[in-house]
Scaffold this active site. Structure first.
Site, PDB file in Angstrom:
ATOM      1  N   CYS A 248      39.884  24.902  49.138  1.00 54.28           N
ATOM      2  CA  CYS A 248      41.240  24.410  49.103  1.00 54.28           C
ATOM      3  C   CYS A 248      42.072  25.257  48.269  1.00 54.28           C
ATOM      4  O   CYS A 248      43.233  25.371  48.535  1.00 54.28           O
ATOM      5  CB  CYS A 248      41.254  22.973  48.728  1.00 54.28           C
ATOM      6  SG  CYS A 248      40.779  22.596  47.147  1.00 54.28           S
ATOM      7  N   CYS A 410      48.353  41.141  46.523  1.00 54.17           N
ATOM      8  CA  CYS A 410      47.778  39.694  47.041  1.00 54.17           C
ATOM      9  C   CYS A 410      47.544  38.664  45.856  1.00 54.17           C
ATOM     10  O   CYS A 410      48.177  38.929  44.958  1.00 54.17           O
ATOM     11  CB  CYS A 410      46.645  39.572  48.010  1.00 54.17           C
ATOM     12  SG  CYS A 410      44.979  39.829  46.962  1.00 54.17           S
TER      13      CYS A 410
END
Length: 453
Positions: A248, A410
């Site tokens: 998650c 990123c």
């Protein structure tokens, strides 16, 4: 020596020192784990079992108090539950592994229902990114052990519940001692190695395992090792490849989805303890939060040749599950090392040497994450577009300039390495680098005001 050469030498030395410190920390952690494993193997069992490893001492209750009757009256009047069900619950002990999005609602409902003893296992500490789904934690307990934070909240809810905290990671050398004294185990973790560890330990100790998972808008729930049902290895004899696993922290999750699955884990545990209802053994409950649809499907039965739960198991002791699965038993950031340090850029070097010059800064995060925050002049090209070359039409003119540096970034410096490898194959003569540590490193080392998520 020129000033620029001095700066370059200083930067290189700082980088080497940082790398040596990181390597030293890693070696020291390995040494601590080996020392722990050695001391566990050589000490008598009664000395190995520390305060938070001891089996819970659950008193046997034969009747309900007036407070019990008042507190639990709405479930006492259920025909299938009644006084005997409440007494079974009061005399039970449940171990909850992971006090995150699943473990918090599960623990909350078990404590509220009158479970006599709860064990809470979590090595992690409370941080702000937890609050939208981990409902037992609060702002004033940031930095506190999650197990301790959950204990405080649960005792406020029900002071009659005995709660034991295990603020540590589960390892093969401590799992059996922790699990042994509990009646039911809840797997509320977010990683594959721990799922195998819990399943194997529960088979060895004959404990039912209530396993839940949630990601994005979806959730799943089943009960392993119950009523001659399958274990986790029966369903997944071989772990998935690491690159196919998303947690998650990377894929995201809606808090209400984890709340739904966590509450249902508590329900299944209560059904197992009380002996009521139809337990989800041999079945998988699938929840689609986007459509609000629940599906209930049959999963394969117990595998006759399962390496763990068959009549003649090949696995007779707990193993190294991180090695078996090829991934870490934690959802914390685990940096990839696809490129050497000299093939990459530190965020300091980028700021000092490249940011003010003409260059192409490509942010390879998904668009939804790019919209949260981005560096100035960054162009969003999600990694999937890098890998399928669909970005070439958008950036064709800039990519024709072989003198234009290309820098990729990123969130944490993992996906950017994959992108660098792909672009170097496509443009072997270009200067292509990524930022070590990604946007997290930018916040930590360059701009503390840049948001972390």
């Amino acid at each position: 020596m020129m000033e620029s050469e001095v700066d370059s030498e200083r930067t290189m030395l700082k980088r080497e020192i940082a790398e040596l410190r990181a390597a030293l920390n890693q070696k020291e952690q390995c040494l601590r784990e080996l020392d722990s494993l050695f001391s566990f193997a050589t000490r008598p069992e009664q000395e190995v079992v520390g305060n938070d490893l001891e089996s819970p001492d659950v008193a046997v209750h034969t009747k309900l108090t007036n407070d019990d009757i008042a507190r639990y009256s709405r479930q006492l009047i259920l025909p299938d539950f009644g006084v005997q069900g409440q007494l079974k619950l009061k005399n039970s002990s449940v171990l909850i592994v992971g006090l995150g999005g699943l473990g918090c609602p599960a623990a909350q409902y078990l404590a509220a229902a009158g479970c006599g003893h709860l064990g809470l296992v979590d090595y992690d500490e409370v941080e702000r990114s937890n609050f939208h789904r981990q409902i037992l934690h609060s702002e004033d307990r940031c930095g506190m052990s999650k197990a301790e934070s959950a204990r405080i909240a649960l005792l406020e809810l029900n002071p009659h519940c005995e709660i034991q905290c295990h603020s540590r990671m589960l390892y093969p050398h401590n799992a059996m001692h922790i699990i042994r004294g509990y009646d039911v185990v809840l797997d509320c973790t977010d990683n594959v190695p721990t799922r195998y560890l819990l399943s194997d330990a529960c088979v060895m100790l004959s404990k039912p395992l209530v396993s839940g998972s949630a990601l994005k808008m979806d959730g799943q729930l089943t009960v392993y090792n119950y009523a001659n049902g399958p274990c986790y290895r029966c369903i997944f004899p071989v772990p998935p490849p690491p690159e196919a696993v998303t947690n998650c922290g990377d894929g995201g999750v809606l808090g209400a989805v984890t709340g739904t699955i966590g509450a249902m884990q508590a329900l299944e545990a209560i059904k197992v303890i009380v002996g009521m209802g139809d337990v989800l053994a041999g079945r998988l409950l699938i929840f689609d939060g986007g459509s609000g649809v629940f599906r209930n499907i049959r999963i394969r039965s117990k595998r006759p040749n399962c390496h763990m739960c068959s009549a003649q198991p090949l696995i007779t002791e707990l193993i190294n599950y991180e090695m078996f699965c090829g991934m870490h038993a934690t959802d914390k950031n685990n940096p990839m090392l696809l490129l050497s340090t000299d093939e990459r850029l530190s965020v300091e070097d980028y700021q000092q040497k490249i940011q003010a010059q003409p260059h192409l800064l490509i942010d390879v995060r998904p668009t939804a994450e790019f919209e949260i925050c981005q560096l100035p002049e960054a162009v969003n090209v999600p990694l999937v577009e890098i890998l399928d070359d669909s970005y070439l039409k958008r950036l064709g003119k800039q990519l024709e300039d072989k003198e234009l540096p290309i820098v990729l970034v990123c969130r944490r410096g993992n996906d950017s390495q994959i992108a660098v490898q792909h672009l170097r194959n496509r443009f072997p003569t270009h200067f292509v680098r990524d930022l070590i540590g990604g946007l997290h490193a930018w916040t930590n080392s360059v701009d503390p005001s840049f948001p972390i998520y």
